[in-house]
Write a protein that holds these residues in place. Structure first.
Motif, PDB file in Angstrom:
ATOM      1  N   LEU A 164       0.815  -1.406  -0.072  1.00 18.91           N
ATOM      2  CA  LEU A 164       0.355  -0.143   0.257  1.00 18.91           C
ATOM      3  C   LEU A 164       1.198   1.007  -0.244  1.00 18.91           C
ATOM      4  CD1 LEU A 164      -3.057  -0.598   2.409  1.00 18.91           C
ATOM      5  CD2 LEU A 164      -2.704  -0.950   0.162  1.00 18.91           C
ATOM      6  N   ASN A 165       1.506   1.496   0.430  1.00 19.57           N
ATOM      7  CA  ASN A 165       2.673   2.151   0.438  1.00 19.57           C
ATOM      8  C   ASN A 165       3.628   2.973  -0.200  1.00 19.57           C
ATOM      9  OD1 ASN A 165       2.510   3.055   3.856  1.00 19.57           O
ATOM     10  ND2 ASN A 165       4.031   1.841   3.941  1.00 19.57           N
ATOM     11  N   VAL A 166       3.566   1.702  -1.495  1.00 19.16           N
ATOM     12  CA  VAL A 166       4.593   2.284  -2.573  1.00 19.16           C
ATOM     13  C   VAL A 166       3.831   2.362  -3.808  1.00 19.16           C
ATOM     14  CG1 VAL A 166       5.164   1.095  -4.868  1.00 19.16           C
ATOM     15  CG2 VAL A 166       6.571   0.189  -2.624  1.00 19.16           C
ATOM     16  N   THR A 167       1.957   1.986  -3.811  1.00 16.68           N
ATOM     17  CA  THR A 167       0.526   1.764  -4.520  1.00 16.68           C
ATOM     18  C   THR A 167       0.328   3.268  -4.014  1.00 16.68           C
ATOM     19  OG1 THR A 167       0.055   0.019  -4.867  1.00 16.68           O
ATOM     20  CG2 THR A 167      -1.417   1.222  -5.467  1.00 16.68           C
ATOM     21  N   LEU A 168      -0.077   3.826  -2.726  1.00 12.94           N
ATOM     22  CA  LEU A 168      -0.639   5.252  -2.479  1.00 12.94           C
ATOM     23  C   LEU A 168       0.940   5.777  -3.416  1.00 12.94           C
ATOM     24  CD1 LEU A 168      -2.580   6.582  -1.630  1.00 12.94           C
ATOM     25  CD2 LEU A 168      -1.640   6.109   0.744  1.00 12.94           C
ATOM     26  N   ALA A 169       2.504   6.171  -3.045  1.00 10.02           N
ATOM     27  CA  ALA A 169       3.470   6.864  -3.720  1.00 10.02           C
ATOM     28  C   ALA A 169       2.686   6.884  -4.979  1.00 10.02           C
ATOM     29  CB  ALA A 169       4.235   6.279  -2.985  1.00 10.02           C
ATOM     30  N   ILE A 170       2.998   5.677  -5.502  1.00 10.90           N
ATOM     31  CA  ILE A 170       3.040   6.510  -7.144  1.00 10.90           C
ATOM     32  C   ILE A 170       1.885   6.691  -7.464  1.00 10.90           C
ATOM     33  CG2 ILE A 170       2.482   4.366  -9.352  1.00 10.90           C
ATOM     34  CD1 ILE A 170       4.507   2.803  -7.952  1.00 10.90           C
ATOM     35  N   MET A 171       0.455   6.467  -7.365  1.00 11.34           N
ATOM     36  CA  MET A 171      -0.763   7.401  -7.008  1.00 11.34           C
ATOM     37  C   MET A 171      -0.621   8.419  -6.778  1.00 11.34           C
ATOM     38  SD  MET A 171      -3.259   4.620  -5.409  1.00 11.34           S
ATOM     39  CE  MET A 171      -4.957   5.634  -6.538  1.00 11.34           C
ATOM     40  N   ILE A 172       0.231   8.937  -6.005  1.00 11.96           N
ATOM     41  CA  ILE A 172       0.252  10.533  -6.429  1.00 11.96           C
ATOM     42  C   ILE A 172       1.055  10.813  -6.859  1.00 11.96           C
ATOM     43  CG2 ILE A 172       0.785  12.524  -3.963  1.00 11.96           C
ATOM     44  CD1 ILE A 172      -0.403  10.176  -1.431  1.00 11.96           C
ATOM     45  N   ASP A 173       2.370  10.414  -7.179  1.00  9.53           N
ATOM     46  CA  ASP A 173       3.061  11.164  -8.005  1.00  9.53           C
ATOM     47  C   ASP A 173       3.047  11.404  -9.337  1.00  9.53           C
ATOM     48  OD1 ASP A 173       6.005  11.716  -8.007  1.00  9.53           O
ATOM     49  OD2 ASP A 173       6.401  10.651  -8.976  1.00  9.53           O
ATOM     50  N   LYS A 174       2.201  10.064  -9.622  1.00  7.01           N
ATOM     51  CA  LYS A 174       2.253   9.866 -11.365  1.00  7.01           C
ATOM     52  C   LYS A 174       0.733   9.718 -11.590  1.00  7.01           C
ATOM     53  CE  LYS A 174       6.694   9.707 -11.433  1.00  7.01           C
ATOM     54  NZ  LYS A 174       7.376  10.625 -12.336  1.00  7.01           N
ATOM     55  N   LEU A 175      -0.028   9.449 -10.682  1.00  5.60           N
ATOM     56  CA  LEU A 175      -1.956   9.329 -11.109  1.00  5.60           C
ATOM     57  C   LEU A 175      -2.826   9.700 -10.577  1.00  5.60           C
ATOM     58  CD1 LEU A 175      -1.413   5.129 -11.822  1.00  5.60           C
ATOM     59  CD2 LEU A 175      -1.208   7.033 -13.135  1.00  5.60           C
ATOM     60  N   VAL A 176      -3.412   9.969  -9.666  1.00  7.43           N
ATOM     61  CA  VAL A 176      -4.768  10.016  -9.778  1.00  7.43           C
ATOM     62  C   VAL A 176      -5.041  11.379  -8.672  1.00  7.43           C
ATOM     63  CG1 VAL A 176      -6.753   9.135  -8.206  1.00  7.43           C
ATOM     64  CG2 VAL A 176      -5.448   7.741  -9.223  1.00  7.43           C
ATOM     65  N   PHE A 177      -3.824  11.290  -7.882  1.00  5.40           N
ATOM     66  CA  PHE A 177      -3.517  12.459  -6.992  1.00  5.40           C
ATOM     67  C   PHE A 177      -1.936  13.112  -7.254  1.00  5.40           C
ATOM     68  CE2 PHE A 177      -5.118   9.118  -4.400  1.00  5.40           C
ATOM     69  CZ  PHE A 177      -6.459   9.921  -4.763  1.00  5.40           C
ATOM     70  N   LYS A 178      -1.872  13.179  -8.661  1.00  6.56           N
ATOM     71  CA  LYS A 178      -1.247  14.344  -8.039  1.00  6.56           C
ATOM     72  C   LYS A 178      -0.928  15.763  -8.696  1.00  6.56           C
ATOM     73  CE  LYS A 178       3.252  14.757 -11.323  1.00  6.56           C
ATOM     74  NZ  LYS A 178       4.460  14.204 -10.940  1.00  6.56           N
ATOM     75  N   LYS A 179      -2.519  16.834  -8.364  1.00  5.75           N
ATOM     76  CA  LYS A 179      -2.669  17.995  -8.456  1.00  5.75           C
ATOM     77  C   LYS A 179      -2.665  18.171  -7.028  1.00  5.75           C
ATOM     78  CE  LYS A 179      -4.643  18.314 -13.587  1.00  5.75           C
ATOM     79  NZ  LYS A 179      -5.772  19.331 -14.535  1.00  5.75           N
TER      80      LYS A 179
END
Length: 301
Positions: A91-106
Motif C-alpha cells: 500500500l505504501n508503494v501503491t499510494l506513493a505512485i498514485m500520488i506522484d504519477k496518477l490520480v492525486f498528482k495535482k
C-alpha cells in the motif's frame, strides 16, 4: 591513529555538528544496555540492579514455562509482522505512485499532509475511535448495518480490525518516504521511455518500481530487526487488553506488559527483551547476507 586524528581535525566542523547526535544515541541507546544484566538476576528493589543476586537462566525458563502460551504469542507476533509488512509495503508503494504519477498528482501536497496526520494521534485516542465504530451497542458499524455483532468478544475478527487500524495510522507516512525516492528519479528516463512509445503502466513497471526496489529492500531489512517486537499501543490499548481476544491479539510485548502489571518481575521483562533483540539481530544478519549475495548494492553492509 594519526591519520584518524588528522581527518577528524580536518573535518572538525562536521564532527562538532554531529557530536550532539552521537551523544544522544550513546546515552539513550547504549548506556541503558547495561541493564540487560537484569535478565540474569533475581531483581529486587532493595538491592538494586547491581547487588541483586544472580539466578542464571531462570528468567528465560519463566518465559518458556508455559509452552502453549509462548508458542501462541510468538506465532501471533510473527504473523502480524508478516501481515503488516506485506500489506503495508504494497500500500505504501501503491499510494506513493498514485500520488506522484496518477490520480492525486495535482493535490499531492494536500494529500501528503492529510496522510501524515494519523501518525500524530496516540493509540490512547485511537482506541476510542475504534470503539466508536465497533461498539456492540452504539457502534457506527452495527448501527449502519442493523446488526449487533459483539466485536470485543469475537477474537477471529481482530486480525482484520488491527490490520485496518495499522494501515490507517501508518500507511500515509510510509508512502511519503517512497515519494522522496520518486522525486529523485531522473526525468530523462521517462523522456526516453516516451520517445520509445512506452505507456504509463510500462513506465511504472520498468522505471518507477525498479527505482524503488533499493528503498524497499532497506526498509524491509531494517524492519526484520524488529520482527519480535510489536506496537504495544496497538495490541494493548486498541484491544483494551480484553482477555477474550488473547488467542489472536496477544503478542510478546503485550504479554510482557501484563506480566509487569501483575508481578513486577523486571528480570523476566529484561530476559524477554534480550531474547527479542537477539532473535531480531540474527534475522537481520541472515536477511542482509541473503540480499548481499543476490544484490550487493541493496545490502545494508
Amino acid at each position: 591513529m594519526n591519520e584518524f586524528l588528522k581527518n577528524t581535525w580536518k573535518h572538525r566542523a562536521h564532527v562538532v555538528m554531529a557530536l550532539p547526535v552521537f551523544l544522544i544515541l550513546f546515552f539513550i541507546m547504549y548506556v541503558p544496555m547495561a541493564g540487560l544484566v537484569m535478565a540474569f538476576k533475581n531483581f529486587n528493589y532493595v538491592d538494586g540492579i547491581w547487588k541483586s543476586p544472580w539466578n542464571g537462566l531462570d528468567n528465560f525458563k519463566f518465559l518458556l514455562a508455559s509452552k502453549a502460551t509462548f508458542i501462541s504469542i510468538t506465532k501471533n507476533t510473527i504473523l502480524y509482522y508478516l501481515l503488516f509488512t506485506i500489506v503495508g509495503t504494497f500500500l505504501n508503494v501503491t499510494l506513493a505512485i498514485m500520488i506522484d504519477k496518477l490520480v492525486f498528482k495535482k493535490m499531492a501536497k494536500t494529500m501528503q499532509t492529510l496522510m501524515i496526520i494519523p501518525v500524530f494521534i496516540s493509540y490512547a485516542a485511537v482506541q476510542f475511535i475504534v470503539y466508536a465504530f465497533i461498539s456492540s451497542d452504539t457502534g457506527i458499524i452495527n448501527h449502519m448495518l442493523g446488526t449487533s455483532t459483539r466485536f470485543y468478544s469475537a477474537a477471529n475478527l481482530w486480525p482484520y480490525i488491527l490490520l485496518v487500524v495499522k494501515i490507517w495510522k501508518d500507511t500515509g507516512y510510509g508512502s511519503v518516504l517512497y515519494m522522496s525516492v520518486l522525486a529523485g528519479i531522473d526525468s530523462e528516463l521517462y523522456e526516453a521511455a516516451d520517445i520509445d512509445g512506452a505507456n504509463s503502466w510500462q513506465k511504472i513497471f520498468h522505471i518507477t518500481i525498479p527505482s524503488l526496489i533499493p528503498m524497499i529492500t532497506v526498509m524491509l531489512l531494517l524492519s526484520v530487526g524488529s520482527v519480535m517486537h510489536s506496537d504495544t499501543g496497538l495490541f494493548y490499548q486498541v484491544t483494551r487488553n480484553n482477555g477474550m481476544l488473547y488467542s489472536t491479539t496477544q503478542v510478546i510485548d503485550s504479554y510482557v506488559l501484563n506480566a509487569i502489571f501483575s508481578s513486577s518481575n523486571f528480570g523476566f521483562v529484561a530476559a524477554t527483551s534480550f531474547f527479542q533483540s537477539i532473535v531480531g539481530l540474527l534475522l537481520m544478519l541472515f536477511a542482509n547476507t541473503t540480499v548481499r549475495r543476490i544484490a550487493p548494492e541493496n545490502a545494508l553492509f
